[in-house]
Design an enzyme around this catalytic site. Structure first.
Site, PDB file in Angstrom:
ATOM      1  N   TRP A  49      -8.280  52.799  33.941  1.00  0.00           N
ATOM      2  CA  TRP A  49      -8.364  51.601  34.906  1.00  0.00           C
ATOM      3  C   TRP A  49      -7.649  51.843  36.000  1.00  0.00           C
ATOM      4  O   TRP A  49      -7.855  51.544  36.994  1.00  0.00           O
ATOM      5  CB  TRP A  49      -8.364  50.233  34.191  1.00  0.00           C
ATOM      6  CG  TRP A  49      -8.839  49.103  34.928  1.00  0.00           C
ATOM      7  CD1 TRP A  49      -9.352  48.882  36.107  1.00  0.00           C
ATOM      8  CD2 TRP A  49      -8.698  47.947  34.591  1.00  0.00           C
ATOM      9  NE1 TRP A  49      -9.615  47.804  36.623  1.00  0.00           N
ATOM     10  CE2 TRP A  49      -9.137  47.127  35.700  1.00  0.00           C
ATOM     11  CE3 TRP A  49      -8.038  47.155  33.379  1.00  0.00           C
ATOM     12  CZ2 TRP A  49      -9.137  45.620  35.475  1.00  0.00           C
ATOM     13  CZ3 TRP A  49      -7.862  45.681  33.378  1.00  0.00           C
ATOM     14  CH2 TRP A  49      -8.389  45.146  34.534  1.00  0.00           C
ATOM     15  N   ASP A  89     -10.460  56.893  28.328  1.00  0.00           N
ATOM     16  CA  ASP A  89     -11.365  55.806  28.519  1.00  0.00           C
ATOM     17  C   ASP A  89     -11.376  55.352  29.814  1.00  0.00           C
ATOM     18  O   ASP A  89     -10.555  54.847  30.531  1.00  0.00           O
ATOM     19  CB  ASP A  89     -10.935  54.421  27.488  1.00  0.00           C
ATOM     20  CG  ASP A  89     -11.730  53.411  27.617  1.00  0.00           C
ATOM     21  OD1 ASP A  89     -12.758  53.493  26.784  1.00  0.00           O
ATOM     22  OD2 ASP A  89     -11.638  52.570  28.429  1.00  0.00           O
ATOM     23  N   TYR A 135     -14.554  51.365  37.697  1.00  0.00           N
ATOM     24  CA  TYR A 135     -13.046  51.434  37.933  1.00  0.00           C
ATOM     25  C   TYR A 135     -13.216  52.201  39.327  1.00  0.00           C
ATOM     26  O   TYR A 135     -13.260  53.372  39.210  1.00  0.00           O
ATOM     27  CB  TYR A 135     -12.456  52.172  36.754  1.00  0.00           C
ATOM     28  CG  TYR A 135     -12.424  51.486  35.509  1.00  0.00           C
ATOM     29  CD1 TYR A 135     -12.664  50.100  35.329  1.00  0.00           C
ATOM     30  CD2 TYR A 135     -11.918  52.090  34.278  1.00  0.00           C
ATOM     31  CE1 TYR A 135     -12.635  49.346  34.119  1.00  0.00           C
ATOM     32  CE2 TYR A 135     -11.674  51.538  32.984  1.00  0.00           C
ATOM     33  CZ  TYR A 135     -12.097  50.069  33.061  1.00  0.00           C
ATOM     34  OH  TYR A 135     -11.807  49.571  32.084  1.00  0.00           O
ATOM     35  N   HIS A 144     -20.144  47.251  28.652  1.00  0.00           N
ATOM     36  CA  HIS A 144     -18.740  46.687  29.111  1.00  0.00           C
ATOM     37  C   HIS A 144     -18.826  45.257  29.244  1.00  0.00           C
ATOM     38  O   HIS A 144     -19.156  44.640  30.253  1.00  0.00           O
ATOM     39  CB  HIS A 144     -18.717  47.302  30.652  1.00  0.00           C
ATOM     40  CG  HIS A 144     -17.308  47.235  31.199  1.00  0.00           C
ATOM     41  ND1 HIS A 144     -17.182  47.768  32.359  1.00  0.00           N
ATOM     42  CD2 HIS A 144     -16.250  46.850  30.676  1.00  0.00           C
ATOM     43  CE1 HIS A 144     -15.629  47.724  32.600  1.00  0.00           C
ATOM     44  NE2 HIS A 144     -15.315  47.195  31.591  1.00  0.00           N
ATOM     45  N   SER A 148     -17.565  47.198  24.277  1.00  0.00           N
ATOM     46  CA  SER A 148     -16.503  46.786  24.591  1.00  0.00           C
ATOM     47  C   SER A 148     -16.652  45.102  24.596  1.00  0.00           C
ATOM     48  O   SER A 148     -17.436  44.610  25.548  1.00  0.00           O
ATOM     49  CB  SER A 148     -15.784  47.130  26.082  1.00  0.00           C
ATOM     50  OG  SER A 148     -14.532  46.871  26.361  1.00  0.00           O
TER      51      SER A 148
END
Length: 328
Positions: free
Chosen positions: A21, A51, A56, A122, A153
């Site tokens: 991220w 990941d 992002y 997500h 997630s």
């Protein structure tokens, strides 16, 4: 670097992964070159799990990863990405097979691969977990060969418990750290029972558990630790683990004396997470090479003694639990 198995995927991965991220955005200014150096440093230190997510930096993180991996020889790491947050508005009805497949096609292009190792929904709205057709569509994408495995997630423990009821869900990504201990109460038992891999994010509570943030720390305007302090743009639990900032700083000072000599607080916090056998990997982020190497070195730390674990449980019970336990 020690390794673990990532649940039903069967993949052997490093227990310390690389959370990408920070090299994508929303953490202040991290140049593309700094991002590449951080990722290379992690891979050189034995990290084999990366990941990322399609949002992002609007694909920037995925493209940086592709660029780095193209230049490296040897075995390729396991790359997990996420899909769903590109929906606008981000609502349950947007989670359709067609929409997710379109996002996956974009990630395939960004990462320059023919098949994605792992795609995670997500942090979808809770209603999505009650729509088996969405998980059936993911099964179809596995059959098509676009993804090897899928997971979710999640924001809340209840969502994780619902997700693992689907036989195709191979992994759950969840927030778990010294300030967010609820997953160990029930969810971890279920994950072990169902052989579901657990990827732990926000392990340092957005940097609080590095021990370097103070009440005087200034965050850039494009850093979520400034613009999402109260959940203005996404779930507040993603920023400082949802703990009120001043209270968290107080708790950090009670954690600090428990850190053994020769170990950074960040490494100590990562080692605490790795005490759980349910955890497949933890994915701290890194803005530079030094942070990446420091994170990877946490794999070498000996198990924390029972008295330290109890002291950390006491800090959570006294200062933190009332503010976060029932929310997530």
């Amino acid at each position: 670097m020690k390794t673990r198995t990532l649940g039903r995927t069967g993949a052997t991965i490093s227990e310390i992964g690389f959370g990408a991220w920070q090299i994508g955005g929303a953490w202040g200014d991290v140049s593309e070159e700094d991002g590449k150096r951080a990722l290379n440093a992690a891979l050189d230190a034995g990290v084999t799990l990366i990941d990322t997510a399609d949002v992002y930096g609007d694909g920037r993180s995925e493209k940086i990863i592709a660029s780095v991996l193209k230049e490296r020889s040897g075995d390729k790491p396991f790359v997990a990405t996420k899909a769903g947050r590109r929906l606008n508005p981000h609502v349950a009805d947007g989670y359709t097979g067609a929409n997710i497949e379109a996002f996956i096609d974009r990630s395939l292009s960004n990462l320059d691969v023919e098949t994605l190792d792992l795609v995670q929904l997500h942090c979808p709205p809770t209603d999505v977990y009650y729509r088996p057709e969405m998980f059936g569509a993911l099964d179809d994408l596995v059959t098509k060969g676009k993804i090897r495995a899928y997971g979710v997630s999640v924001e809340r423990v209840e969502e994780a418990l619902k997700a693992v009821e689907y036989p195709g869900v191979a992994t759950i990504q969840i927030i778990y750290n010294i300030f967010r201990q609820r997953p160990q109460d029930l969810f971890f038992e279920e994950a072990i029972k169902k052989n579901v891999g657990v990827i732990v994010r926000v392990p340092l509570a957005s940097g609080l558990l590095s021990g370097k943030i103070t009440s005087e720390t200034k965050f850039a305007d494009d850093d979520h630790r400034k613009f999402n302090r109260h959940g203005e743009f996404f779930d507040v639990g993603e920023t400082f683990a949802g703990v009120p900032f001043d209270l968290a700083l107080e708790a950090v000072e009670q954690v600090r004396p428990l850190v053994q000599e020769g170990v950074t607080m960040a490494q100590f916090a990562l080692a605490w997470i790795l005490q759980s056998k349910a955890v497949s990997a933890v994915i701290p982020g890194a803005r530079n090479e030094t942070q990446a190497r420091g994170n990877a070195a946490a794999s070498d730390i000996a198990a924390l003694p029972p008295e330290t674990m109890q002291a950390l449980a006491d800090v959570y019970q006294r200062l933190i639990k009332a503010h976060v336990h029932q929310k997530w």
